[in-house]
Design a protein around this motif. Structure first.
Motif, PDB file in Angstrom:
ATOM      1  N   GLN A 122       0.877  -1.154   0.000  1.00  0.00           N
ATOM      2  CA  GLN A 122       0.000   0.000   0.000  1.00  0.00           C
ATOM      3  C   GLN A 122       0.924   1.216   0.000  1.00  0.00           C
ATOM      4  O   GLN A 122       1.709   1.395   0.924  1.00  0.00           O
ATOM      5  N   VAL A 123       0.833   2.016  -1.070  1.00  0.00           N
ATOM      6  CA  VAL A 123       1.656   3.224  -1.150  1.00  0.00           C
ATOM      7  C   VAL A 123       0.744   4.406  -1.381  1.00  0.00           C
ATOM      8  O   VAL A 123      -0.006   4.416  -2.358  1.00  0.00           O
ATOM      9  N   GLY A 124       0.775   5.382  -0.497  1.00  0.00           N
ATOM     10  CA  GLY A 124       0.039   6.614  -0.732  1.00  0.00           C
ATOM     11  C   GLY A 124      -0.755   7.076   0.467  1.00  0.00           C
ATOM     12  O   GLY A 124      -0.536   6.622   1.586  1.00  0.00           O
ATOM     13  N   TRP A 125      -1.682   7.982   0.176  1.00  0.00           N
ATOM     14  CA  TRP A 125      -2.448   8.646   1.231  1.00  0.00           C
ATOM     15  C   TRP A 125      -3.747   7.905   1.456  1.00  0.00           C
ATOM     16  O   TRP A 125      -4.511   7.693   0.525  1.00  0.00           O
ATOM     17  N   ASN A 126      -4.007   7.545   2.698  1.00  0.00           N
ATOM     18  CA  ASN A 126      -5.262   6.890   3.038  1.00  0.00           C
ATOM     19  C   ASN A 126      -5.856   7.600   4.248  1.00  0.00           C
ATOM     20  O   ASN A 126      -5.131   8.064   5.122  1.00  0.00           O
ATOM     21  N   ASP A 127      -7.207   7.676   4.281  1.00  0.00           N
ATOM     22  CA  ASP A 127      -7.830   8.360   5.412  1.00  0.00           C
ATOM     23  C   ASP A 127      -7.984   7.408   6.585  1.00  0.00           C
ATOM     24  O   ASP A 127      -8.295   6.230   6.406  1.00  0.00           O
ATOM     25  N   ASP A 145      -6.104  12.352   5.933  1.00  0.00           N
ATOM     26  CA  ASP A 145      -5.256  11.484   5.109  1.00  0.00           C
ATOM     27  C   ASP A 145      -3.830  11.493   5.651  1.00  0.00           C
ATOM     28  O   ASP A 145      -3.285  12.551   5.945  1.00  0.00           O
ATOM     29  N   ASP A 167      -8.894   1.758   5.820  1.00  0.00           N
ATOM     30  CA  ASP A 167      -9.453   0.662   5.048  1.00  0.00           C
ATOM     31  C   ASP A 167      -8.596   0.405   3.815  1.00  0.00           C
ATOM     32  O   ASP A 167      -8.315   1.315   3.038  1.00  0.00           O
ATOM     33  N   TYR A 168      -8.154  -0.837   3.676  1.00  0.00           N
ATOM     34  CA  TYR A 168      -7.434  -1.214   2.452  1.00  0.00           C
ATOM     35  C   TYR A 168      -7.890  -2.631   2.111  1.00  0.00           C
ATOM     36  O   TYR A 168      -7.228  -3.612   2.439  1.00  0.00           O
TER      37      TYR A 168
ATOM     38  N   MET B   1     -10.133   4.953   2.283  1.00  0.00           N
ATOM     39  CA  MET B   1      -9.767   4.427   0.970  1.00  0.00           C
ATOM     40  C   MET B   1      -8.458   5.055   0.501  1.00  0.00           C
ATOM     41  O   MET B   1      -8.219   6.236   0.747  1.00  0.00           O
ATOM     42  N   LEU B   2      -7.619   4.234  -0.114  1.00  0.00           N
ATOM     43  CA  LEU B   2      -6.344   4.759  -0.618  1.00  0.00           C
ATOM     44  C   LEU B   2      -6.619   5.700  -1.786  1.00  0.00           C
ATOM     45  O   LEU B   2      -7.415   5.397  -2.664  1.00  0.00           O
ATOM     46  N   LYS B   3      -5.943   6.850  -1.785  1.00  0.00           N
ATOM     47  CA  LYS B   3      -6.154   7.851  -2.825  1.00  0.00           C
ATOM     48  C   LYS B   3      -5.189   7.654  -3.985  1.00  0.00           C
ATOM     49  O   LYS B   3      -4.082   7.152  -3.801  1.00  0.00           O
ATOM     50  N   ARG B 259      -6.846  13.024  -2.536  1.00  0.00           N
ATOM     51  CA  ARG B 259      -6.744  13.795  -1.294  1.00  0.00           C
ATOM     52  C   ARG B 259      -7.126  15.245  -1.558  1.00  0.00           C
ATOM     53  O   ARG B 259      -6.725  15.830  -2.559  1.00  0.00           O
TER      54      ARG B 259
END
Lengths: 207, 262
Positions: A122-127, A145, A167-168, B1-3, B259
């Motif tokens: 999982q790479v990046g911005w998640n809330d 995020d 959540d992923y 949720m991943l952006k 985002r």
């Protein structure tokens, strides 16, 4: 002002954590020797890479006992980041099964999103959804995020210790807290304003 | 949720100015003609203020001689931006990875060296973790419609197929793929969604696509038609009034998770 020590045990980029803590106004030191933990009031355990290497490096450099002394006996507040959080689990199943520091009743397991199109890592911005009464997320709006990069996650047996999740393809532990120990799977030092706010909260935190 | 991610790309050349050579932010067209833009670190700060999701910094003139120029930019950037950034250009060895990472980079991209010595991917991934190994693939489309990988800043054709090379890169331990269409670089004619989709469908690691963004809708196409996890652009963010915040609204309106705040 509390002196905050970042543990340097050869696992990744300390400079970003250093700059981010300086930005929120703390007196930051890099601790290369276990004895240096006695000179700081708060500790940050960062880390990127593989779990086995992480534990081997902590052990070889004598940090396992020093951390136990500073965190479990002297109750100094500690922040674990990414692999630094996973190291606090009982054990990890990354590669060969490997014991961790054992501060949380948790195992580190590979991400297994239900949606098979989701990528690993999982790479990046998640809330993230955090406990509304969390002192570490104070002043941060709901569902912020944060920046994640990981293939494994900490699975906690005690839901009370989960401070935040995202959540992923299913729930993923984003932050844990127990007594004077706080840790995040995401990188606050790479998460712009909300990340800096979280670091500031950690500096003020009186567990 | 991943952006999904928006990633401004900062391309740097070492150019003489007032008697000294210094790093200058430039834009390129098909990896050739370039235009000087300004100071890379101040541009990075603008992107930080505009809530970009990540940055990519590439030294176009990188060689052993001026590695320190790039290190200096990385050091300065890491003190003022609090988002992840990838650094590339002239990286040849695991030692080069370590130099850049210890000066503040989060990930390192490799391109020519990976093609010439594929084992570098395995070694860097084993030593430092897959998360910091970005395999950068520059490619062109030939007259008969085939895609081919080019190295050395678009000067050498390798005969490699970019899709097969991306698959091999993943199996060797790369943590992300960065695709750049040389044909579309600086053209503002839109992302190559066809090749992007072929790669995105064949690998399970995140795919960043770049080359050709000239409209906000090109980013949307990269995500929806290309299936990319991230879209990167240099020229687009350097020249126009558009910025990441405006593009973000456009992407959000297309129903793509992105985002909104920093």
């Amino acid at each position: 002002m509390d002196v905050i020590g970042i543990i340097d045990y050869g696992m990744g980029n300390l400079l970003s954590v250093f700059h981010a803590l300086e930005r929120v106004g703390s007196d930051v030191r890099i601790c290369r020797k276990p004895s240096e933990l006695a000179e700081v009031e708060r500790i940050v355990l960062p880390g990127v890479g593989a779990f086995g290497d992480c534990m081997a490096n902590l052990t070889q450099r004598g940090f396992v006992d020093a951390l136990h002394e500073a965190v479990i006996r002297q109750k100094k507040p500690i922040l674990g980041i990414c692999l630094g959080m996973q190291a606090m689990a009982r054990r990890s199943y990354e590669g060969a099964e490997c014991p961790g520091l054992g501060w949380f009743n948790a195992d580190v397991v590979r991400l297994k999103p239900r949606d098979l199109s989701l990528r690993i890592p999982q790479v990046g911005w998640n809330d993230v959804t955090f406990r509304p009464d969390s002192p570490l997320f104070a002043g941060i709006p709901a569902k912020p995020d944060f920046y994640f990069v990981h293939s494994f996650q900490m699975q906690c047996e005690d839901p009370d210790q989960v401070e935040a999740s995202c959540d992923y393809g299913g729930p993923v532990t984003a932050a844990v807290r127990k007594d004077n120990i706080f840790a995040t799977q995401f990188h606050p030092e790479k998460s712009q304003d909300y990340g800096l706010r979280l670091l500031e909260n950690f500096l003020k935190w009186c567990p | 949720m991943l952006k999904r991610r928006l990633i401004p790309k900062l391309q740097i050349r070492n150019l003489p100015f007032g008697g000294v050579t210094r790093p200058v932010l430039v834009t390129t067209r098909q990896f050739g003609d370039f235009v000087e833009i300004g100071d890379p670190v101040s541009q990075a700060r603008i992107y930080e203020a505009q809530a970009a999701d990540e940055l990519i910094i590439v030294d176009l003139d990188a060689s052993a001689d001026n590695r320190m120029t790039l290190v200096d930019v990385v050091k300065k950037a890491s003190a003022v931006i609090f988002m992840p950034f990838t650094v590339g250009g002239g990286v040849r060895s695991v030692a080069d990875f370590v130099t850049l990472l210890s000066n503040g980079a989060d990930k390192v991209s490799i391109n020519t060296a990976a093609v010439e010595t594929p084992k570098l991917i395995d070694e860097a991934s084993a030593a430092l973790g897959a998360q910091c190994v970005v395999l950068s693939i520059d490619y062109r489309r030939t007259a008969d419609g085939l895609y081919r990988v080019w190295t050395r800043g678009g000067r050498v054709e390798t005969g490699l197929d970019p899709v097969a090379w991306a698959v091999e890169g993943e199996s060797r331990g790369a943590g992300e793929i960065l695709l750049t269409s040389i044909d579309r670089d600086g053209s503002r004619s839109g992302i190559d969604v066809e090749l992007t989709r072929q790669v995105a469908e064949r690998v399970s690691i995140p795919v960043i696509t770049s080359g050709g963004c000239g409209l906000a809708s090109h980013f949307v196409a990269g995500f929806l038609q290309g299936g990319a996890d991230a879209v990167s652009a240099g020229t687009y963010f350097c020249f126009k009034d558009e910025n990441t915040m405006q593009v973000r609204s456009h992407i959000k309106n297309a129903g793509i998770p992105i985002r909104l705040h920093r």
